[in-house]
Design a protein around this motif. Structure first.
Motif, PDB file in Angstrom:
ATOM      1  N   HIS A  14       8.472  -7.817  -5.285  1.00 30.07           N
ATOM      2  CA  HIS A  14       9.808  -8.180  -4.827  1.00 30.07           C
ATOM      3  C   HIS A  14       9.922  -8.114  -3.355  1.00 30.07           C
ATOM      4  O   HIS A  14      11.055  -8.305  -2.914  1.00 30.07           O
ATOM      5  CB  HIS A  14      10.477  -6.863  -5.685  1.00 30.07           C
ATOM      6  N   ASN A  15       9.068  -8.017  -2.556  1.00 28.47           N
ATOM      7  CA  ASN A  15       9.234  -8.144  -1.153  1.00 28.47           C
ATOM      8  C   ASN A  15       9.343  -9.666  -0.671  1.00 28.47           C
ATOM      9  O   ASN A  15       8.788 -10.272  -1.118  1.00 28.47           O
ATOM     10  CB  ASN A  15       7.948  -7.513  -0.268  1.00 28.47           C
ATOM     11  N   PRO A  16      10.658  -9.950  -0.048  1.00 24.63           N
ATOM     12  CA  PRO A  16      10.928 -11.206   0.243  1.00 24.63           C
ATOM     13  C   PRO A  16       9.949 -11.788   1.073  1.00 24.63           C
ATOM     14  O   PRO A  16       9.894 -13.297   1.108  1.00 24.63           O
ATOM     15  CB  PRO A  16      12.464 -11.151   0.998  1.00 24.63           C
ATOM     16  N   LYS A  17       9.068 -11.245   2.179  1.00 21.82           N
ATOM     17  CA  LYS A  17       8.061 -11.577   2.714  1.00 21.82           C
ATOM     18  C   LYS A  17       7.013 -12.504   2.042  1.00 21.82           C
ATOM     19  O   LYS A  17       6.378 -13.439   2.392  1.00 21.82           O
ATOM     20  CB  LYS A  17       7.314 -10.591   3.539  1.00 21.82           C
ATOM     21  N   HIS A  18       6.849 -12.195   0.709  1.00 21.44           N
ATOM     22  CA  HIS A  18       5.891 -12.746  -0.177  1.00 21.44           C
ATOM     23  C   HIS A  18       6.199 -14.105  -0.690  1.00 21.44           C
ATOM     24  O   HIS A  18       5.569 -14.635  -1.113  1.00 21.44           O
ATOM     25  CB  HIS A  18       5.387 -11.803  -0.902  1.00 21.44           C
ATOM     26  N   ASN A  19       7.711 -14.191  -0.855  1.00 20.03           N
ATOM     27  CA  ASN A  19       8.215 -15.432  -1.249  1.00 20.03           C
ATOM     28  C   ASN A  19       7.947 -15.761  -2.786  1.00 20.03           C
ATOM     29  O   ASN A  19       7.556 -16.982  -2.962  1.00 20.03           O
ATOM     30  CB  ASN A  19       7.999 -16.616  -0.293  1.00 20.03           C
ATOM     31  N   GLY A  20       7.505 -14.743  -3.708  1.00 24.30           N
ATOM     32  CA  GLY A  20       6.942 -15.168  -4.759  1.00 24.30           C
ATOM     33  C   GLY A  20       5.794 -15.605  -5.183  1.00 24.30           C
ATOM     34  O   GLY A  20       5.372 -16.296  -5.979  1.00 24.30           O
ATOM     35  N   ALA A  33      -3.800 -11.065  -2.253  1.00 20.59           N
ATOM     36  CA  ALA A  33      -3.138  -9.618  -2.017  1.00 20.59           C
ATOM     37  C   ALA A  33      -4.079  -8.700  -1.353  1.00 20.59           C
ATOM     38  O   ALA A  33      -3.362  -7.979  -0.564  1.00 20.59           O
ATOM     39  CB  ALA A  33      -2.449  -9.178  -3.379  1.00 20.59           C
ATOM     40  N   MET A  34      -5.266  -8.517  -1.826  1.00 16.54           N
ATOM     41  CA  MET A  34      -6.319  -7.709  -1.169  1.00 16.54           C
ATOM     42  C   MET A  34      -6.193  -7.887   0.342  1.00 16.54           C
ATOM     43  O   MET A  34      -6.264  -6.788   0.995  1.00 16.54           O
ATOM     44  CB  MET A  34      -7.323  -7.502  -1.960  1.00 16.54           C
ATOM     45  N   ARG A  35      -6.335  -9.269   0.506  1.00 20.78           N
ATOM     46  CA  ARG A  35      -6.789  -9.540   1.975  1.00 20.78           C
ATOM     47  C   ARG A  35      -5.596  -9.162   2.897  1.00 20.78           C
ATOM     48  O   ARG A  35      -5.515  -8.769   3.889  1.00 20.78           O
ATOM     49  CB  ARG A  35      -7.225 -11.028   1.898  1.00 20.78           C
ATOM     50  N   ASN A  36      -4.556  -9.711   2.450  1.00 22.67           N
ATOM     51  CA  ASN A  36      -3.142  -9.701   3.099  1.00 22.67           C
ATOM     52  C   ASN A  36      -2.749  -7.987   3.369  1.00 22.67           C
ATOM     53  O   ASN A  36      -2.311  -7.694   4.359  1.00 22.67           O
ATOM     54  CB  ASN A  36      -2.207 -10.571   2.329  1.00 22.67           C
ATOM     55  N   LYS A  37      -2.861  -7.231   2.244  1.00 26.67           N
ATOM     56  CA  LYS A  37      -2.742  -6.003   2.357  1.00 26.67           C
ATOM     57  C   LYS A  37      -3.615  -5.274   3.412  1.00 26.67           C
ATOM     58  O   LYS A  37      -3.184  -4.306   4.154  1.00 26.67           O
ATOM     59  CB  LYS A  37      -2.965  -5.216   1.038  1.00 26.67           C
TER      60      LYS A  37
END
Length: 103
Positions: A14-20, A33-37
């Motif tokens: 739901h974070n708009p930064k991720h743009n779905g 997701a793991m890398r970005n987090k």
């Protein structure tokens, strides 16, 4: 995403930064997701920090407990690229030779 705790799941979905971009049903999405987090811990909420823990040890433990076969799966899947930089340093000569013969 059922293995992911609520604060992380909420952020991914739901974070708009991720743009779905995280759908929760793909290995690629999980790795992304793991890398970005890991690369952006300053963006973590307090709840996410508590859940994911300190980088690298607690962070790795968080994911390896939830996805115990993930590391081996990715290692095996990447064998086809075992003779290419930067992957070649992670594979022994016999694996690289075996993959070269398959081509």
């Amino acid at each position: 995403l059922k293995e992911i705790c609520a604060p992380v799941k909420e952020d991914l979905l739901h974070n708009p930064k991720h743009n779905g971009s995280y759908k929760g049903h793909s290995l690629i999405h999980l790795l992304k997701a793991m890398r970005n987090k890991k690369e952006h811990p300053s963006e973590w909420t307090d709840q996410m920090s508590k859940a994911l823990g300190a980088i690298p040890d607690e962070y790795v433990t968080y994911f390896t407990r939830r996805f115990p076969e993930l590391l081996l799966h990715v290692y095996k899947a990447m064998e086809v690229r075992s003779d290419e930089p930067p992957f070649d340093r992670y594979y022994p000569d016999e694996v690289r030779t075996k993959m070269e013969k398959k081509r």
